[in-house]
Scaffold this active site. Structure first.
Site, short mmCIF file in Angstrom:
data_model
loop_
_atom_site.label_atom_id
_atom_site.label_comp_id
_atom_site.label_asym_id
_atom_site.label_seq_id
_atom_site.Cartn_x
_atom_site.Cartn_y
_atom_site.Cartn_z
N SER A 148 30.00 20.93 13.29
CA SER A 148 31.28 20.58 13.92
C SER A 148 31.12 19.22 14.58
CB SER A 148 31.60 21.62 15.00
OG SER A 148 32.68 21.20 15.82
N TYR A 161 29.51 27.25 22.07
CA TYR A 161 29.81 26.67 20.76
C TYR A 161 29.13 25.31 20.61
CZ TYR A 161 32.85 25.35 16.77
OH TYR A 161 33.34 24.97 15.55
P1 NAD Z 1 37.97 31.27 10.56
O1 NAD Z 1 38.07 32.07 11.82
O2 NAD Z 1 39.17 31.00 9.75
O3 NAD Z 1 36.89 31.97 9.58
C1 NAD Z 1 35.68 32.47 10.06
C2 NAD Z 1 35.01 33.30 8.98
O4 NAD Z 1 33.78 33.82 9.51
C3 NAD Z 1 35.84 34.52 8.56
O5 NAD Z 1 35.63 34.75 7.18
C4 NAD Z 1 35.23 35.66 9.39
O6 NAD Z 1 35.39 36.94 8.81
C5 NAD Z 1 33.77 35.23 9.37
N1 NAD Z 1 32.99 35.82 10.45
C6 NAD Z 1 33.24 35.82 11.79
N2 NAD Z 1 32.28 36.49 12.43
C7 NAD Z 1 31.40 36.91 11.49
C8 NAD Z 1 30.21 37.66 11.53
N3 NAD Z 1 29.71 38.13 12.68
N4 NAD Z 1 29.57 37.92 10.36
C9 NAD Z 1 30.06 37.48 9.19
N5 NAD Z 1 31.20 36.76 9.09
C10 NAD Z 1 31.85 36.49 10.23
O7 NAD Z 1 37.20 29.95 11.00
P2 NAD Z 1 37.12 28.48 10.35
O8 NAD Z 1 37.91 27.56 11.20
O9 NAD Z 1 37.32 28.50 8.88
O10 NAD Z 1 35.59 28.15 10.69
C11 NAD Z 1 34.57 28.13 9.72
C12 NAD Z 1 33.41 27.30 10.26
O11 NAD Z 1 33.83 25.95 10.45
C13 NAD Z 1 32.87 27.78 11.61
O12 NAD Z 1 31.46 27.67 11.66
C14 NAD Z 1 33.49 26.81 12.59
O13 NAD Z 1 32.72 26.66 13.75
C15 NAD Z 1 33.48 25.54 11.75
N6 NAD Z 1 34.42 24.52 12.21
C16 NAD Z 1 35.76 24.76 12.21
C17 NAD Z 1 36.62 23.75 12.65
C18 NAD Z 1 38.11 23.92 12.66
O14 NAD Z 1 38.78 23.02 13.18
N7 NAD Z 1 38.66 24.99 12.12
C19 NAD Z 1 36.10 22.54 13.09
C20 NAD Z 1 34.73 22.34 13.09
C21 NAD Z 1 33.90 23.34 12.64
#
Ligand code: NAD
Length: 266
Positions: A148, A161
């Site tokens: 991130s 985080y």
């Molecule tokens: P999201 O909430 O849409 O998806 C998260 C996924 O992780 C889902 O499939 C959920 O079922 C799974 N998950 C959650 N807890 C779990 C566990 N204990 N075991 C197995 N699976 C689990 O989130 P997203 O925004 O798509 O985030 C995905 C990644 O990208 C994360 O690591 C997040 O930190 C990172 N990220 C997101 C953003 C953003 O702006 N959305 C920015 C930077 C980084």
């Protein structure tokens, strides 16, 4: 999306947290390039089966789903072993599963601290550890960690985080050094804002707290952090993963690649 010549034909990829958001886009993009996929993540079983079946139609990929909880090392190991058994190997590991909890340090609930560190940092460690033998055998191995902008800079109220994502970049660099001799590359992608359920929840909470419309809060949310006040798409993060899995990225390792609208340029 379909290609005349898929670039990852016959490769096998495990994408954690791929039932939603960025992980789902990554799984779709890798399947479109011909890779067999092990999905992972939580959700409604019928919806997950729909995702699995629709991916299996892309380029004839074999697609499975593991409900392993990324906070549980034994479940992670079993998922990696299942990927090898059912899909015939493991060439690409994408550590994407992640959660957020927002609170100041003074009142941050200890159990939320433990959970964020377990899923966002320890989970990738255990997945890498379990995958090393298969990745070494592949003599083409790719690990991509979805970190991130918060792996590079901090924001208030996101201590767990921010600590986990900074840690994930350290893990990325160490693994890159340890696995270089085996032809395995290890990189991290550092997205800024991507509009997924994880971010939508934060927007809704802020709109409620401030008594303002979600659209107004969304603009402020973007502009506070990013010179380009627009969301990156999950598909653009997925395209970066595909690039890192391709031949042009063979000598990129130990890198933290920002896709963040200029967030960390400030
Ligand atoms: P999201 O909430 O849409 O998806 C998260 C996924 O992780 C889902 O499939 C959920 O079922 C799974 N998950 C959650 N807890 C779990 C566990 N204990 N075991 C197995 N699976 C689990 O989130 P997203 O925004 O798509 O985030 C995905 C990644 O990208 C994360 O690591 C997040 O930190 C990172 N990220 C997101 C953003 C953003 O702006 N959305 C920015 C930077 C980084």
């Amino acid at each position: 999306m379909s290609h005349a010549e898929p670039t990852l034909s016959g490769r096998t990829a495990l994408v954690t947290g791929s039932t939603s958001g960025i992980g789902l886009a990554i799984a779709r993009a890798l399947a479109a390039e011909g890779a067999h996929i092990m999905l992972n993540g939580f959700g409604d079983p019928a919806e997950i089966e729909h995702i699995r079946a629709s991916l299996a139609q892309t380029q004839g990929a074999r697609v499975g789903h593991s409900g392993a909880d990324m906070s549980k090392p034994l479940e992670i190991r079993a998922m990696v072993e299942r990927t090898e058994d059912e899909l015939g190997g493991l060439d690409i590991l994408v550590n994407n599963a992640g959660i957020q909890h927002v609170a100041p340090i003074a009142t941050f609930p200890p159990e939320q601290w433990e959970r964020v560190i377990a899923i966002n940092l320890s989970g990738p460690f255990y997945a890498i550890q379990a995958a090393i033998p298969a990745l070494r055998r592949a003599t083409y191995g790719r690990i991509v960690n979805i970190a991130s902008a918060h792996g590079l800079v901090a924001s208030a109220d996101k201590s767990a985080y921010v600590a986990a994502k900074h840690g994930l970049l350290g893990l990325t660099k160490t693994a890159a050094i340890e696995l270089a001799a085996d032809g395995v590359t290890v990189n991290a992608i550092c997205p800024g804002w991507v509009l997924t359920p994880l971010v939508q929840r934060q927007l809704d909470a802020r709109a409620e707290r401030e008594g303002r419309p979600v659209a107004e809060v969304t603009h402020a949310f973007l502009a506070e952090k990013q010179p380009l006040a627009a969301f990156s798409t999950a598909e653009s993060i997925a395209a970066m993963v595909v690039f890192l899995c391709g031949p042009a990225a063979a000598t990129i390792t130990g890198a933290a690649l920002s896709v963040d609208g200029g967030w960390t340029a400030r």
